[in-house]
Design an enzyme around this catalytic site. Sequence first.
Site, PDB file in Angstrom:
ATOM      1  N   ASP A  88       1.176  -1.370  -0.075  1.00 36.08           N
ATOM      2  CA  ASP A  88      -0.268   0.321  -0.346  1.00 36.08           C
ATOM      3  C   ASP A  88       1.015   0.987   0.515  1.00 36.08           C
ATOM      4  O   ASP A  88       1.871   1.353   0.722  1.00 36.08           O
ATOM      5  CB  ASP A  88      -1.422   0.233   1.363  1.00 36.08           C
ATOM      6  N   PHE A 175       4.051   4.726 -13.258  1.00 34.80           N
ATOM      7  CA  PHE A 175       3.147   4.359 -13.156  1.00 34.80           C
ATOM      8  C   PHE A 175       2.114   5.492 -12.558  1.00 34.80           C
ATOM      9  O   PHE A 175       3.119   6.265 -11.765  1.00 34.80           O
ATOM     10  CB  PHE A 175       1.999   3.164 -13.382  1.00 34.80           C
TER      11      PHE A 175
END
Length: 216
Positions: A88, A175
Amino acid sequence: MSASDGSLGDIPQAIRKLKPGKLVIASHNAGKVREIRELLGPFGIEPVSAAELDLPEPEETGTTFVANAELKAMQAADLSGLPALADDSGLCVDALNGDPGVYTANWAETPDGTRDWMLAMGKVEDKLAALGPDISRRAHFVSVLALAWPDGHVEWFEGRADGMLTWPPRGDLGFGYDPVFVPDGQAQTFAEMDQAAKQAISHRAEAFKQLVAAVL
């Protein structure tokens, strides 16, 4: 062990070793899966993504990076019967009081349920621009890796990369928010760097170094 209500500083570090074999990468983010696969390559680990196993994406209800990484890893381990690794991560902007932070992906959400990272980067830029031309553009990425086993044991590792935000976005090799983030000491954004250069200094690579030292 559980870290849902705490920070990494509260977590006991009872290290369990990870044996060679299959490991689920608990992510449907193709870029993130690619990075983690490459990092795991030299260690005899056989990565398989959650998408390849048709595992559902859990709702990320945690309010910390640790909590969200934990719930993703634990669900994947429980459903697959294999050890699972979840990341995360997010962008924390100083002038925005740490936003988007743990809600980094939410800023990219579109009405049809897809994610538009140009939209997300534009939101950050618009909020900074509204604060004036002299506002600080300091920011940092955080990555928390959670490694879970089917019996519920979890280990956590945290990495951080500091830098500055730039606009307009530059590069197409990364990204997420990579095209607007220039790490300290570099002239290129993460999205302009080749994979090896990024992995030498990224937040995810830093967390992975800790994982390697502890469990591999």
